[in-house]
Design an enzyme around this catalytic site. Sequence first.
Site, short mmCIF file in Angstrom:
data_model
loop_
_atom_site.label_atom_id
_atom_site.label_comp_id
_atom_site.label_asym_id
_atom_site.label_seq_id
_atom_site.Cartn_x
_atom_site.Cartn_y
_atom_site.Cartn_z
CB CYS A 82 35.91 -32.97 -16.56
SG CYS A 82 34.51 -31.52 -15.63
CG HIS B 147 38.12 -33.52 -13.57
ND1 HIS B 147 38.67 -31.90 -13.33
CD2 HIS B 147 37.16 -33.20 -13.44
CE1 HIS B 147 37.68 -31.28 -13.34
NE2 HIS B 147 36.48 -32.07 -13.57
CG ASN C 296 35.62 -28.97 -11.80
OD1 ASN C 296 36.04 -28.42 -12.74
ND2 ASN C 296 34.53 -30.42 -11.83
N1 ACO Z 1 25.99 -23.59 0.80
C1 ACO Z 1 25.61 -24.48 1.72
N2 ACO Z 1 24.45 -25.04 1.70
C2 ACO Z 1 24.16 -26.27 0.16
C3 ACO Z 1 25.25 -25.59 -0.83
C4 ACO Z 1 26.24 -24.67 -0.75
N3 ACO Z 1 27.23 -24.11 -1.09
N4 ACO Z 1 24.98 -26.56 -1.95
C5 ACO Z 1 24.25 -27.43 -1.27
N5 ACO Z 1 23.15 -27.33 -0.04
C6 ACO Z 1 22.91 -27.41 0.85
C7 ACO Z 1 21.83 -28.14 -0.28
O1 ACO Z 1 20.14 -26.75 -0.54
C8 ACO Z 1 20.95 -29.13 0.45
O2 ACO Z 1 20.20 -28.47 1.89
P1 ACO Z 1 18.67 -29.46 2.22
O3 ACO Z 1 18.94 -30.45 3.05
O4 ACO Z 1 18.28 -28.43 3.40
O5 ACO Z 1 18.48 -29.22 1.22
C9 ACO Z 1 22.56 -29.93 1.68
O6 ACO Z 1 23.40 -28.82 1.80
C10 ACO Z 1 23.07 -31.34 1.13
O7 ACO Z 1 22.98 -30.63 -0.91
P2 ACO Z 1 23.61 -31.65 -1.82
O8 ACO Z 1 22.91 -31.63 -2.65
O9 ACO Z 1 22.22 -32.74 -1.24
O10 ACO Z 1 24.75 -31.99 -1.18
P3 ACO Z 1 26.17 -33.16 -1.08
O11 ACO Z 1 26.59 -33.06 -0.37
O12 ACO Z 1 25.60 -34.03 -2.56
O13 ACO Z 1 27.40 -31.97 -1.75
C11 ACO Z 1 28.13 -31.24 -3.57
C12 ACO Z 1 27.18 -31.07 -3.63
C13 ACO Z 1 29.38 -30.67 -3.43
C14 ACO Z 1 28.35 -30.68 -5.44
C15 ACO Z 1 28.69 -32.72 -3.71
O14 ACO Z 1 27.60 -33.19 -4.74
C16 ACO Z 1 29.50 -32.27 -5.40
O15 ACO Z 1 30.87 -32.30 -5.15
N6 ACO Z 1 29.15 -33.76 -6.37
C17 ACO Z 1 29.90 -33.66 -7.42
C18 ACO Z 1 29.94 -32.84 -8.62
C19 ACO Z 1 31.22 -32.41 -8.98
O16 ACO Z 1 32.94 -33.48 -8.45
N7 ACO Z 1 30.61 -31.86 -10.27
C20 ACO Z 1 31.57 -32.20 -11.48
C21 ACO Z 1 32.05 -33.00 -11.68
S1 ACO Z 1 32.29 -32.91 -13.46
C22 ACO Z 1 32.80 -31.59 -13.79
O17 ACO Z 1 33.72 -31.32 -13.82
C23 ACO Z 1 32.14 -30.67 -15.20
#
Ligand code: ACO
Length: 326
Positions: free
Chosen positions: A111, A253, A283
Amino acid sequence: MTGVIIGTGSYVPSYVIDNNELSQFVDTSDEWIRERTGVERRHIASDETVVSMAAEAGRRAIDSAKIAPEEIDLIIVSTISSDVILPCAACEVQKALGAVNAVGFDLNAACTGFVLAFNTANAYMMSGLCKKALIIGSECLSNLTNWKDRRTCILFGDGAGAAVLRAEEGKAFLPSAHSDGTKGAALTMKSRHDRNGITKEILPQEMIKEEYFMKMDGQAVFKFAVKKVPEVIRDVMKSNDIKQEDVSYYILHQANRRIVEAVAKRLDEPMEKFPMNLNEYGNTSSASIPILLDELNKKGMLKKGKLIVLAGFGAGLTWGASIFRW
Ligand code: ACO
């Protein structure tokens, strides 16, 4: 010499999957996705490929620059998701556009790739190696996405964006760019070829391993982004003696709305200076910055002489920021 952007273009597939449709085949909801990411829908390739989208975005950028393809002497395509390894996407784009005088190569920095392509084109121009460059970010992330993994499949989309740079007299802004390979485990994907060279596609379903798809430690990437992106933006502004009030837009990004909001807060800048379109496209990795740049250009939001900061971050881990005057 410095590189000045004289044209932009983009291409996104017309096929769209919104959050409600996604919720029908993976355990998630529109509410969860919007709240945690800001994504509402994503454009997914049907017939399109990394090369076809890159070529169309490039063609549109060349048209917008009002130049002939033969004038281009450098083509860089940033991509992590081409279905073809050889020849590289940039050479295929050269062929499609008839940019017969260009040298082309691909760049893989996930990215951060478009920012590094921008820096590379600028470095060529500063050293007199090139006069007009076509830089493109093109991604078909739906190829790399595990559509059963709700932690990742909700995030990504497909598309391409491009810009034409022309070398002009003037002082170049120096970029700030970094990698930390020790943190690479936060975002990984293995080659789909096993040791015998058999592609995953011809293996039985049960032999398809999870690591053949993109895997991400979402929270680690989130924490990295909200710390490093404001740091690198401050750094690039300080080293070029630019003040925040001189910047009209920060084009980040488009990974997650909460990341963009956190960066704005840490820089103590208003959200109006952080345009976003991730609600529409998700993304799109290295395509996200040039797609957004093209949208702002088409809407007439970029005013001549104004300063713009680009900032990318992603797998590697890699991150960087660059400044240019519109
Ligand atoms: N729908 C419903 N529930 C979900 C989903 C979903 N799509 N995804 C995860 N959950 C659940 C998990 O299972 C977890 O449940 P649990 O507590 O019972 O285990 C709960 O939601 C929390 O999960 P987390 O992974 O901790 O959720 P978080 O708040 O961290 O959000 C996310 C996840 C959106 C991916 C976040 O971490 C994020 O945006 N991170 C940055 C990722 C990013 O931007 N990557 C791209 C950059 S690099 C590139 O572009 C290649």
